[in-house]
Write a protein that holds these residues in place. Structure first.
Motif, PDB file in Angstrom:
ATOM      1  N   VAL A 224       0.660   5.765   5.085  1.00  0.00           N
ATOM      2  CA  VAL A 224       1.085   5.990   3.810  1.00  0.00           C
ATOM      3  C   VAL A 224       0.775   4.509   2.591  1.00  0.00           C
ATOM      4  O   VAL A 224       1.892   3.624   2.856  1.00  0.00           O
ATOM      5  CB  VAL A 224       2.283   6.562   3.373  1.00  0.00           C
ATOM      6  CG1 VAL A 224       2.536   7.215   1.721  1.00  0.00           C
ATOM      7  CG2 VAL A 224       2.465   8.249   4.692  1.00  0.00           C
ATOM      8  N   ARG A 225       0.324   5.339   1.815  1.00  0.00           N
ATOM      9  CA  ARG A 225       0.123   3.691   0.621  1.00  0.00           C
ATOM     10  C   ARG A 225       1.102   4.065  -0.503  1.00  0.00           C
ATOM     11  O   ARG A 225       2.138   2.851  -0.843  1.00  0.00           O
ATOM     12  CB  ARG A 225      -1.455   3.729  -0.051  1.00  0.00           C
ATOM     13  CG  ARG A 225      -1.647   2.069  -0.452  1.00  0.00           C
ATOM     14  CD  ARG A 225      -3.078   2.516  -0.882  1.00  0.00           C
ATOM     15  NE  ARG A 225      -3.265   3.565  -1.893  1.00  0.00           N
ATOM     16  CZ  ARG A 225      -3.290   3.277  -3.843  1.00  0.00           C
ATOM     17  NH1 ARG A 225      -2.556   2.452  -4.378  1.00  0.00           N
ATOM     18  NH2 ARG A 225      -3.441   4.441  -4.623  1.00  0.00           N
ATOM     19  N   LEU A 369      -2.855   6.822   3.549  1.00  0.00           N
ATOM     20  CA  LEU A 369      -2.689   8.188   3.014  1.00  0.00           C
ATOM     21  C   LEU A 369      -1.950   8.421   1.058  1.00  0.00           C
ATOM     22  O   LEU A 369      -1.235   7.788   1.425  1.00  0.00           O
ATOM     23  CB  LEU A 369      -2.480   8.520   3.450  1.00  0.00           C
ATOM     24  CG  LEU A 369      -3.538   9.292   4.943  1.00  0.00           C
ATOM     25  CD1 LEU A 369      -2.525  10.093   5.922  1.00  0.00           C
ATOM     26  CD2 LEU A 369      -4.620  10.285   4.652  1.00  0.00           C
ATOM     27  N   LEU A 370      -2.003   8.973   0.764  1.00  0.00           N
ATOM     28  CA  LEU A 370      -0.995   9.162  -0.465  1.00  0.00           C
ATOM     29  C   LEU A 370      -0.298  10.208  -0.151  1.00  0.00           C
ATOM     30  O   LEU A 370      -0.578  11.461   0.177  1.00  0.00           O
ATOM     31  CB  LEU A 370      -1.852   9.159  -2.251  1.00  0.00           C
ATOM     32  CG  LEU A 370      -2.983   8.326  -2.557  1.00  0.00           C
ATOM     33  CD1 LEU A 370      -3.723   8.026  -3.312  1.00  0.00           C
ATOM     34  CD2 LEU A 370      -2.176   6.377  -2.516  1.00  0.00           C
ATOM     35  N   SER A 371       0.702  10.011  -0.484  1.00  0.00           N
ATOM     36  CA  SER A 371       1.350  11.130  -0.788  1.00  0.00           C
ATOM     37  C   SER A 371       1.941  11.864  -1.738  1.00  0.00           C
ATOM     38  O   SER A 371       2.543  11.152  -2.686  1.00  0.00           O
ATOM     39  CB  SER A 371       2.680  11.534  -0.356  1.00  0.00           C
ATOM     40  OG  SER A 371       4.136  12.221   0.228  1.00  0.00           O
ATOM     41  N   GLN A 372       1.062  13.154  -1.400  1.00  0.00           N
ATOM     42  CA  GLN A 372       1.850  14.255  -3.472  1.00  0.00           C
ATOM     43  C   GLN A 372       3.018  14.396  -3.318  1.00  0.00           C
ATOM     44  O   GLN A 372       3.625  15.083  -4.137  1.00  0.00           O
ATOM     45  CB  GLN A 372       0.775  15.340  -3.674  1.00  0.00           C
ATOM     46  CG  GLN A 372      -0.851  14.163  -4.039  1.00  0.00           C
ATOM     47  CD  GLN A 372      -0.650  14.118  -4.911  1.00  0.00           C
ATOM     48  OE1 GLN A 372       0.145  14.082  -5.680  1.00  0.00           O
ATOM     49  NE2 GLN A 372      -1.936  13.209  -5.541  1.00  0.00           N
ATOM     50  N   ALA A 373       3.648  14.881  -1.773  1.00  0.00           N
ATOM     51  CA  ALA A 373       4.653  15.790  -1.593  1.00  0.00           C
ATOM     52  C   ALA A 373       5.680  13.990  -1.719  1.00  0.00           C
ATOM     53  O   ALA A 373       5.365  13.146  -1.172  1.00  0.00           O
ATOM     54  CB  ALA A 373       4.761  16.427  -0.129  1.00  0.00           C
ATOM     55  N   GLY A 374       6.813  14.948  -2.306  1.00  0.00           N
ATOM     56  CA  GLY A 374       8.097  13.754  -2.893  1.00  0.00           C
ATOM     57  C   GLY A 374       8.924  13.512  -0.937  1.00  0.00           C
ATOM     58  O   GLY A 374       8.560  15.239  -0.182  1.00  0.00           O
ATOM     59  N   HIS A 375       9.367  12.297  -0.622  1.00  0.00           N
ATOM     60  CA  HIS A 375       9.781  12.520   0.687  1.00  0.00           C
ATOM     61  C   HIS A 375      11.677  11.791   0.102  1.00  0.00           C
ATOM     62  O   HIS A 375      11.274  10.701  -0.713  1.00  0.00           O
ATOM     63  CB  HIS A 375       9.373  11.415   1.472  1.00  0.00           C
ATOM     64  CG  HIS A 375       8.122  12.545   1.986  1.00  0.00           C
ATOM     65  ND1 HIS A 375       8.012  13.297   2.880  1.00  0.00           N
ATOM     66  CD2 HIS A 375       6.691  11.861   1.672  1.00  0.00           C
ATOM     67  CE1 HIS A 375       6.612  14.349   3.271  1.00  0.00           C
ATOM     68  NE2 HIS A 375       6.210  13.518   2.144  1.00  0.00           N
ATOM     69  N   ASP A 376      12.308  11.751   0.916  1.00  0.00           N
ATOM     70  CA  ASP A 376      13.569  10.484   0.570  1.00  0.00           C
ATOM     71  C   ASP A 376      13.118   9.039   0.479  1.00  0.00           C
ATOM     72  O   ASP A 376      13.579   8.567   0.123  1.00  0.00           O
ATOM     73  CB  ASP A 376      14.169  10.328   1.997  1.00  0.00           C
ATOM     74  CG  ASP A 376      15.219  12.274   2.141  1.00  0.00           C
ATOM     75  OD1 ASP A 376      15.289  12.399   1.329  1.00  0.00           O
ATOM     76  OD2 ASP A 376      14.549  13.000   3.306  1.00  0.00           O
TER      77      ASP A 376
END
Ligand SMILES: [Zn+2]
Length: 428
Positions: A224-225, A369-376
């Motif tokens: 994840v970038r 990858l880019l994450s459009q979803a939020g994560h901790d």
């Protein structure tokens, strides 16, 4: 607080102890936790924060952490933390984690898989009697999804030491206040400060990908970038409710104004950088009727982007567009920001190590990858360097019972995590 024995799990533990294929056990444990009493929903999975299923689940996790050689605590916000001591005993901490709560009708792997992989990683080193110049902690955050209260990421925000405003207006759908739910577990907001993790060297999170990029690229793992920043708004259009016979030129139609706004909001998202996305997900017509020109419409607007500044620029552009629309249509537009979640870029040094570990495991350079979803992880980035590993998920589908991962992909994630911890040890 005490937890009862975890009878349903004994079969998994016995089988897996004889044959410690760590990825398989991590997946099997997620599956075992996908049904009552680890779910508050009869058919399917729903594990809301501080509910009975959350309590039962922590009982199992505590037992597994204990068997993997960790000391276990439930912190002041209801996160479960397993500590595998380093040398010396007060060595700084490498934190592995994700969340244990789930949305209603959720999948078995979103969040939980990262926690199970953390436990397997520690179990692997514990079985060899290996210690590092840093402690390894595995954390299972209690509230990431906001599936019970109007809160979100309360677990990681407490762990990162961020201030939170919590009052008696925060209630679940049955009217139970957050204060009451915490008190039922022997927890309190006054003690949230003690949940702050100390001396954290880095935070690593393994999570299923919530998009189909890995599946399309035929790769098990991705690096994840960054994680997108999010703004969420409530937008209220107020015109004039009037008879449907009103001449077209004399109307102040709130719904027509909202419709024009929705298309423009979509256009702003499409014209920006690839990682900018804009969504209107809820549209509510107040007192709507077939023979009434709509007088008031309330809608949500969600703006996300990873590129620094892109979210703010889009928000500004949309704001100007709404002002112009308001003047043109003689409709008042009120914009309230209801969420501001700061995104994060993954740490370059950690990403290099994680990338090398993926290459050693899979023989291929991982997709970035880019994450459009939020994560901790986006919250934990506020207190330590952070990196994320994405695991291929069938169809990229999550928050759905159809969520699916393969044992071999989970095994690859396990191998990668153990390798990255070894690299981390070499770097000390
Ligand atoms: Zn998640």
């Amino acid at each position: 607080m005490s937890f009862g024995p975890c009878w349903d799990m004994l079969v998994y533990m016995t089988e897996a102890t004889d044959n410690p294929i760590h990825g398989a056990r991590a997946k099997a444990r997620c599956d075992a936790l996908g049904v009552p009493p680890y779910s508050d929903q009869k058919d399917g999975l729903f594990r809301p924060y501080l509910g009975p299923a959350h309590h039962a689940t922590l009982g199992c996790i505590a037992q597994w952490m204990d068997e993997a050689g960790m000391s276990v605590e439930i912190d002041a916000v209801g996160n479960i933390v397993g500590h595998y001591a380093g040398i010396p005993a007060d060595a700084p901490v490498l934190l592995l984690g994700s969340h244990v709560d789930s949305v209603r009708d959720g999948g078995r792997y979103d969040g939980m898989l990262g926690v199970m992989l953390g436990i397997e990683t520690v179990a692997f080193f514990h079985a060899q009697g290996r210690r590092f110049p840093f402690a390894i902690e595995v954390i299972g955050f209690g509230d990431e999804e906001g599936s019970r209260f109007s809160t979100y990421m309360m677990g990681s925000r407490s762990a990162a030491g961020l201030e939170q405003e919590i009052d008696d207006t925060i209630r679940d759908s049955e009217g139970i206040t957050l204060h009451r739910a915490l008190a039922d577990w022997g927890l309190s907001v006054q003690r949230f400060g003690t949940a702050r993790r100390q001396n954290v060297l880095a935070y690593l999170e393994a999570h299923i990908e919530q998009a189909p990029h890995l599946e399309r690229a035929a790769r098990p793992l991705g690096l994840v970038r960054g994680i997108a920043s999010q703004y969420r708004y409530r937008v209220t259009f107020t015109g004039l409710a009037d008879h449907a016979g009103t001449a077209m030129g004399e109307r102040r139609d709130a719904l027509a104004a909202a419709a024009e706004a929705i298309v423009s909001i979509e256009a702003v998202g499409a014209a920006g950088p690839d990682d900018l996305v804009t969504t209107v997900g809820v549209l509510q017509v107040e007192n709507g009727a077939p023979n009434v020109v709509p007088g008031q419409v309330v809608m949500t607007m969600d703006i996300r982007a990873v590129t620094p500044g892109a979210r703010e620029a889009a928000a500004g552009e949309i704001r100007s567009m709404l002002d112009a629309l308001s003047r043109k249509r003689q409709v008042t537009v009120q914009v309230e920001r209801i969420q501001d979640l700061q995104g994060a870029l993954c740490d370059e040094t950690l990403n290099r190590m994680l990338g090398e570990a993926i290459v050693e495991t899979t023989g291929e350079e991982p997709p970035l990858l880019l994450s459009q979803a939020g994560h901790d992880a986006m919250v934990m980035a506020r207190c330590a360097p952070m990196s994320m590993l994405f695991i291929r998920c069938a169809g990229g589908i999550s928050h759905n019972p159809a969520e699916s991962v393969t044992v071999s992909d989970v095994e690859a994630a396990f191998d990668t995590l153990t390798r990255v911890i070894e690299k981390f040890g070499e770097d000390r």
